[in-house]
Design a protein around this motif. Structure first.
Motif, PDB file in Angstrom:
ATOM      1  N   LEU A 172       0.837  -1.198   0.000  1.00  0.00           N
ATOM      2  CA  LEU A 172       0.000   0.000   0.000  1.00  0.00           C
ATOM      3  C   LEU A 172       0.876   1.253   0.000  1.00  0.00           C
ATOM      4  CD1 LEU A 172      -2.910   1.066   0.148  1.00  0.00           C
ATOM      5  CD2 LEU A 172      -2.747   0.905   2.640  1.00  0.00           C
ATOM      6  N   LEU A 173       1.911   1.223   0.801  1.00  0.00           N
ATOM      7  CA  LEU A 173       2.856   2.343   0.873  1.00  0.00           C
ATOM      8  C   LEU A 173       3.603   2.504  -0.447  1.00  0.00           C
ATOM      9  CD1 LEU A 173       4.570   4.330   2.697  1.00  0.00           C
ATOM     10  CD2 LEU A 173       6.009   2.369   3.214  1.00  0.00           C
ATOM     11  N   GLY A 174       4.052   1.383  -1.008  1.00  0.00           N
ATOM     12  CA  GLY A 174       4.887   1.431  -2.197  1.00  0.00           C
ATOM     13  C   GLY A 174       4.166   1.854  -3.455  1.00  0.00           C
ATOM     14  N   VAL A 175       2.872   1.595  -3.557  1.00  0.00           N
ATOM     15  CA  VAL A 175       2.147   1.982  -4.766  1.00  0.00           C
ATOM     16  C   VAL A 175       1.837   3.476  -4.776  1.00  0.00           C
ATOM     17  CG1 VAL A 175      -0.264   1.668  -3.994  1.00  0.00           C
ATOM     18  CG2 VAL A 175       0.377   1.106  -6.355  1.00  0.00           C
ATOM     19  N   CYS A 176       1.946   4.133  -3.621  1.00  0.00           N
ATOM     20  CA  CYS A 176       1.713   5.582  -3.571  1.00  0.00           C
ATOM     21  C   CYS A 176       2.780   6.298  -4.395  1.00  0.00           C
ATOM     22  CB  CYS A 176       1.746   6.086  -2.128  1.00  0.00           C
ATOM     23  SG  CYS A 176       0.347   5.540  -1.130  1.00  0.00           S
ATOM     24  N   ASP A 177       2.415   7.440  -4.941  1.00  0.00           N
ATOM     25  CA  ASP A 177       3.338   8.194  -5.789  1.00  0.00           C
ATOM     26  C   ASP A 177       4.500   8.766  -5.000  1.00  0.00           C
ATOM     27  OD1 ASP A 177       1.738   8.145  -8.377  1.00  0.00           O
ATOM     28  OD2 ASP A 177       0.268   8.899  -6.928  1.00  0.00           O
ATOM     29  N   MET A 178       4.250   9.111  -3.764  1.00  0.00           N
ATOM     30  CA  MET A 178       5.298   9.562  -2.855  1.00  0.00           C
ATOM     31  C   MET A 178       4.983   9.014  -1.473  1.00  0.00           C
ATOM     32  SD  MET A 178       5.958  13.531  -3.968  1.00  0.00           S
ATOM     33  CE  MET A 178       4.381  13.933  -4.763  1.00  0.00           C
ATOM     34  N   ALA A 179       6.020   8.841  -0.665  1.00  0.00           N
ATOM     35  CA  ALA A 179       5.829   8.314   0.685  1.00  0.00           C
ATOM     36  C   ALA A 179       6.800   9.004   1.628  1.00  0.00           C
ATOM     37  CB  ALA A 179       6.041   6.807   0.717  1.00  0.00           C
ATOM     38  N   PHE A 180       6.272   9.476   2.751  1.00  0.00           N
ATOM     39  CA  PHE A 180       7.056  10.213   3.728  1.00  0.00           C
ATOM     40  C   PHE A 180       6.884   9.546   5.092  1.00  0.00           C
ATOM     41  CE2 PHE A 180       5.881  12.931   0.289  1.00  0.00           C
ATOM     42  CZ  PHE A 180       7.011  13.692   0.032  1.00  0.00           C
TER      43      PHE A 180
END
Length: 247
Positions: free
Chosen positions: A106-114
């Motif tokens: 779920l985190l990895g498919v996001c365009d950006m992750a912080f």
């Protein structure tokens, strides 16, 4: 009455925040959470007033991965990941705590992750007798190959700065909101069409991987979870004991 798995949605000058709010199971990917999140993304993906979507969480865990007691179907989960990749608006993850297994998909498919520096991550599938099958679709397009081999195969826990180094995260900081705020302001300055078409360019390889591999990986994931070895791994996890294969 069934408790909602998402907190009430918030909106701030074109930024919509969807907050995973299922503390009883550490925001595990249950059928209800996956369904609610998919419906919310469908709604806000079509809303012209929304410029970008942030996925946040309550508690100390972004997502613990698959809900072993009430799991979403592999088809529903892969559909959710594909939906995020295809959404015509940027989706950003905000992490302040832990993320494990399917939660990293779920985190990895996001365009950006912080994330905060103190956040930690693990691909824990091998420890219960399965593999990071479906989540490999978005993640193998982002992660350093050597790092993917190490962390997929060992299930080791690694911290925020290492997650940034290997491509899982965009940026880490002691205060995640301090690094997220200027990015959100920049997205507010971008045109909706410009964002949608730029995202299509950036996600082309990932979307092709969904088209090519999703069915095979869903079937492989289902077969692994139905295996005797996975039953032992899941049982050991739920009983908080070592699995039979431990050396």
């Amino acid at each position: 009455m069934t408790r909602q798995a998402l907190a009430p949605t918030t909106h701030d000058r074109g930024i919509t925040t969807l907050t995973l709010d299922s503390p009883a199971n550490r925001n595990a990917l249950s059928a209800s959470l996956v369904g609610e999140l998919s419906r919310a993304l469908d709604r806000y993906g079509k809303d012209p007033s929304v410029r970008a979507v942030v996925l946040a969480h309550t508690g100390n865990t972004f997502s613990a991965g698959a809900d072993l007691k009430s799991p979403a179907s592999p088809y529903a989960f892969v559909a959710l990941l594909r939906q995020i990749a295809e959404l015509p608006k940027p989706v950003l993850a905000r992490v302040d705590g832990h993320a494990r297994a399917g939660g990293l998909g779920l985190l990895g498919v996001c365009d950006m992750a912080f994330a905060t520096i103190a956040s930690d991550f693990a691909f824990s599938e091998v420890r219960i007798g399965v593999a990071p099958a479906v989540i490999s679709i978005p993640l193998l397009t982002r992660l350093d190959p050597r790092a993917a081999s190490r962390y997929f195969l060992t299930g080791e826990v690694f911290a925020g700065p290492r997650a940034q180094e290997i491509g899982l995260l965009t940026e880490t900081a002691p205060d995640v909101d301090a690094v997220l705020a200027p990015v959100l302001d920049a997205l507010r300055r971008a045109s909706p069409q410009g964002l949608a078409e730029t995202k299509r360019l950036l996600t082309a390889e990932m979307r092709n991987a969904f088209d090519r591999d999703a069915e095979d990986l869903v079937q492989r994931s289902a077969a692994l979870f139905a295996s005797a070895e996975a039953r032992e791994g899941v049982t050991a996890h739920l009983e908080r004991r070592d699995p039979a294969w431990l050396l």
